[in-house]
Design a protein around this motif. Structure first.
Motif, PDB file in Angstrom:
ATOM      1  N   THR A   9      16.660   0.717  -6.425  1.00  0.00           N
ATOM      2  CA  THR A   9      17.806   0.413  -7.165  1.00  0.00           C
ATOM      3  C   THR A   9      17.317  -0.396  -8.467  1.00  0.00           C
ATOM      4  N   ARG A  10      18.379  -0.439  -9.329  1.00  0.00           N
ATOM      5  CA  ARG A  10      18.072  -1.251 -10.354  1.00  0.00           C
ATOM      6  C   ARG A  10      19.378  -1.938 -10.998  1.00  0.00           C
ATOM      7  N   ILE A  11      19.239  -3.220 -11.844  1.00  0.00           N
ATOM      8  CA  ILE A  11      20.200  -3.502 -12.760  1.00  0.00           C
ATOM      9  C   ILE A  11      19.777  -3.381 -13.950  1.00  0.00           C
ATOM     10  N   ALA A  12      20.456  -3.180 -15.052  1.00  0.00           N
ATOM     11  CA  ALA A  12      19.815  -2.617 -16.291  1.00  0.00           C
ATOM     12  C   ALA A  12      20.700  -3.498 -17.389  1.00  0.00           C
ATOM     13  N   PRO A  13      20.685  -4.667 -17.303  1.00  0.00           N
ATOM     14  CA  PRO A  13      21.600  -5.432 -18.224  1.00  0.00           C
ATOM     15  C   PRO A  13      21.074  -5.442 -19.552  1.00  0.00           C
ATOM     16  N   SER A  14      21.902  -5.582 -20.782  1.00  0.00           N
ATOM     17  CA  SER A  14      21.464  -5.641 -22.057  1.00  0.00           C
ATOM     18  C   SER A  14      21.725  -6.959 -22.434  1.00  0.00           C
ATOM     19  N   PRO A  15      20.618  -7.548 -23.186  1.00  0.00           N
ATOM     20  CA  PRO A  15      20.645  -9.140 -23.194  1.00  0.00           C
ATOM     21  C   PRO A  15      21.415  -9.279 -24.547  1.00  0.00           C
ATOM     22  N   ILE A  45      15.367  -4.994 -18.595  1.00  0.00           N
ATOM     23  CA  ILE A  45      16.049  -5.333 -19.524  1.00  0.00           C
ATOM     24  C   ILE A  45      16.293  -4.260 -20.818  1.00  0.00           C
ATOM     25  N   GLU A  46      17.704  -3.838 -21.027  1.00  0.00           N
ATOM     26  CA  GLU A  46      17.807  -2.719 -22.014  1.00  0.00           C
ATOM     27  C   GLU A  46      17.943  -3.607 -23.433  1.00  0.00           C
ATOM     28  N   ASP A  47      16.784  -3.859 -24.019  1.00  0.00           N
ATOM     29  CA  ASP A  47      16.853  -4.278 -25.424  1.00  0.00           C
ATOM     30  C   ASP A  47      16.650  -3.507 -26.648  1.00  0.00           C
ATOM     31  N   ALA A 159      17.097   6.547 -23.080  1.00  0.00           N
ATOM     32  CA  ALA A 159      16.295   5.450 -22.623  1.00  0.00           C
ATOM     33  C   ALA A 159      16.546   5.215 -21.161  1.00  0.00           C
ATOM     34  N   VAL A 160      17.995   5.249 -20.639  1.00  0.00           N
ATOM     35  CA  VAL A 160      18.329   5.093 -19.290  1.00  0.00           C
ATOM     36  C   VAL A 160      17.727   6.055 -18.450  1.00  0.00           C
ATOM     37  N   VAL A 161      17.965   7.575 -19.044  1.00  0.00           N
ATOM     38  CA  VAL A 161      17.596   8.619 -18.245  1.00  0.00           C
ATOM     39  C   VAL A 161      16.029   8.641 -17.731  1.00  0.00           C
ATOM     40  N   ILE A 173      23.867   2.301  -9.297  1.00  0.00           N
ATOM     41  CA  ILE A 173      25.032   1.602  -8.585  1.00  0.00           C
ATOM     42  C   ILE A 173      25.378   0.748  -9.851  1.00  0.00           C
ATOM     43  N   ARG A 174      26.501   0.909 -10.470  1.00  0.00           N
ATOM     44  CA  ARG A 174      26.941   0.324 -11.692  1.00  0.00           C
ATOM     45  C   ARG A 174      28.480   0.191 -11.832  1.00  0.00           C
ATOM     46  N   GLY A 175      28.984  -0.275 -12.715  1.00  0.00           N
ATOM     47  CA  GLY A 175      30.325  -0.495 -13.141  1.00  0.00           C
ATOM     48  C   GLY A 175      30.981   0.770 -13.554  1.00  0.00           C
ATOM     49  N   ASP A 177      32.950   1.397 -15.579  1.00  0.00           N
ATOM     50  CA  ASP A 177      33.086   1.762 -17.120  1.00  0.00           C
ATOM     51  C   ASP A 177      32.171   2.594 -17.592  1.00  0.00           C
ATOM     52  N   HIS A 178      30.830   2.967 -16.657  1.00  0.00           N
ATOM     53  CA  HIS A 178      29.885   3.864 -16.936  1.00  0.00           C
ATOM     54  C   HIS A 178      30.048   5.315 -16.597  1.00  0.00           C
ATOM     55  N   ILE A 179      31.187   5.446 -15.876  1.00  0.00           N
ATOM     56  CA  ILE A 179      31.661   6.942 -15.389  1.00  0.00           C
ATOM     57  C   ILE A 179      31.309   8.067 -16.499  1.00  0.00           C
TER      58      ILE A 179
END
Ligand code: GLU
Length: 443
Positions: A9-15, A45-47, A159-161, A173-175, A177-179
């Motif tokens: 799994t991952r968390i992909a926060p934008s800084p 880190i999605e920068d 980039a995400v894909v 697994i994400r919020g 709001d990404h549906i």
């Protein structure tokens, strides 16, 4: 060797801001799910947004996750992966699932740029969400959306894909709001001929009026603010785990290891989870109570530059009155604890209980209290022992008339713990000395 079926799994926060509580909770759920399946959890880190991404936010996010104890197995930065995205963009152009299109730049008027668009056939996309069940989208209205600003500048969806694929992410697994982003991302996956990961869209954390918890919400939204306020990381983790999930019984207190065992992704609720600061404070108090006196001492010492001996005695009183260790600082700044460490200053009249007018009566009460305390042996000079010798007299003469001046003589404040507790902390000698000063003040 790497197991091909290993859960990742991952968390992909934008800084583009500090670590948000919603992102932190998503990170927690991703972490728990990976760890309970013997899998890996990574941070990416999605920068790709160069203007809005800031180094200081990246630092805040990484440090925040570490502070929460959500250790990542690997850390990636999208800005270091441009060549990988380029390879995939080229592949899409070659297979004609994407094409170059000349357009006027939005940033610079009059300038022509060549963006990359996905060739969208406008099919129906359907996916099984682990929390929300079947979700269907008609992608016609998405049109041939842009996936890169140029061959070297991929946009978010691409980039995400590519990253989720290259990094072998099995569960996203994400919020929720990404549906609405998911159908675009599925179309890109299909164009690239890559496998679809499993999706679990979790409900958002809401403010008390059920609006999205944003900067304008009444409570802090960033993890670093809670950290600054003196919250304990394990209390915050425990609280966040229960925002949208529960074990199906009344149990509320879980360590991170216990959460790894008990957490169940498929039992996450569909409805939004309302953030309740009182509940978080309750968790924090519970975690303080679990600490040893030594640990508490270490946490409050820096904010209370007083003698260790008295400080140790005051610990139970402080613990009773704080939500976080940050509150200790406030109490100290407002002088709320001063009377433990120095003799109080006040006027003789302050010693008068509401209905009392005669200071001589007060002096008499204080003398009798003092004489009674003298008789207690040092080892019985505790709350119970003190109360035992005073209580009967106080009931006889009126509790307010006796206990108010006793308490005031010890604290010099309208509000403070009860006089028995105060006397215990101050000790016999100091207590009697303060009672005598009160009598002297009257005479
Ligand atoms: N970078 C996205 C964000 O900060 C998350 C992308 C994802 O989880 O797929 O919201």
């Amino acid at each position: 060797m790497r197991n091909k079926n290993q859960i990742k799994t991952r968390i992909a926060p934008s800084p583009t801001g500090e670590l948000h509580i919603g992102t932190a909770r998503s990170a927690l759920f991703n972490y728990l799910f990976a760890k309970q399946n013997g899998g890996e959890f990574i941070v990416r880190i999605e920068d790709t947004d160069k203007e809005r991404s800031k180094k200081k936010f990246e630092k805040d996010i990484i440090e925040g996750l570490e502070w929460l104890g959500l250790k990542s197995d690997e850390l990636f930065k999208q800005s270091e992966r441009t060549a990988i995205y380029k390879k995939h963009i080229k592949k899409m152009l070659d297979s004609e699932t994407a094409y170059l299109s000349k357009e006027e730049s939005k940033a610079e008027k009059g300038k022509q740029i060549e963006v990359v668009r996905l060739k969208n056939k406008g099919k129906k996309v359907e996916f099984d969400d682990m929390i929300r069940g079947k979700i269907e989208f008609d992608t016609t209205e998405l049109g041939d959306f842009v996936i890169a600003r140029s061959i070297d500048e991929p946009l978010y969806h691409l980039a995400v894909v590519v990253d989720d694929h290259e990094m072998n992410i099995t569960h996203i697994i994400r919020g929720e709001d990404h549906i609405s982003n998911t159908p675009r991302q599925i179309l890109i996956q299909e164009a690239l001929g890559i496998n679809r990961p499993k999706y679990a869209h979790i409900p958002l954390i809401l403010a008390s009026d059920r609006s999205k918890m944003s900067k304008r919400a009444e409570n802090a939204t960033s993890i670093s603010e809670y950290r600054k306020k003196g919250y304990i990381s394990s209390a915050l983790v425990n609280y966040m785990a229960l925002l949208g999930w529960n074990p199906g019984n009344d149990r509320e207190l879980f360590s991170l290891d216990e959460l790894i065992k008990e957490f169940d992704l498929e039992k996450i609720h569909k409805g939004g989870a309302v953030f309740d600061i009182e509940k978080l404070n309750w968790f924090n108090r519970e975690y303080i109570k679990k600490m040893s006196n030594e640990e508490i001492f270490e946490n409050i010492k820096e904010n209370l530059p007083y003698e260790d001996e008295i400080l140790e005695k005051v610990i139970p009183i402080i613990v009773e009155r704080i939500n976080t260790f940050g509150d200790v600082k406030k109490m100290a700044e407002e002088g709320e604890l001063d009377y433990y460490f120095k003799k109080p200053e006040y006027e003789a009249e302050d010693l008068l209980w509401k209905t009392e007018t005669d200071l001589n009566v007060v002096a008499e009460h204080l003398q009798i209290v003092s004489d009674s305390l003298e008789k207690i042996s040092d080892n019985k000079f505790n709350r119970e022992g003190i109360k035992n010798v005073i209580w009967k007299y106080a009931e006889e003469k009126g509790k307010g008339s006796v206990l108010w001046p006793m308490r005031y003589a010890l604290s010099g404040r309208n509000k403070s713990p009860d006089p028995f507790q105060l006397a215990e902390v101050l000790g016999k000698e100091e207590t009697i000395s303060r009672l005598k000063s009160a009598i002297d003040k009257i005479e």
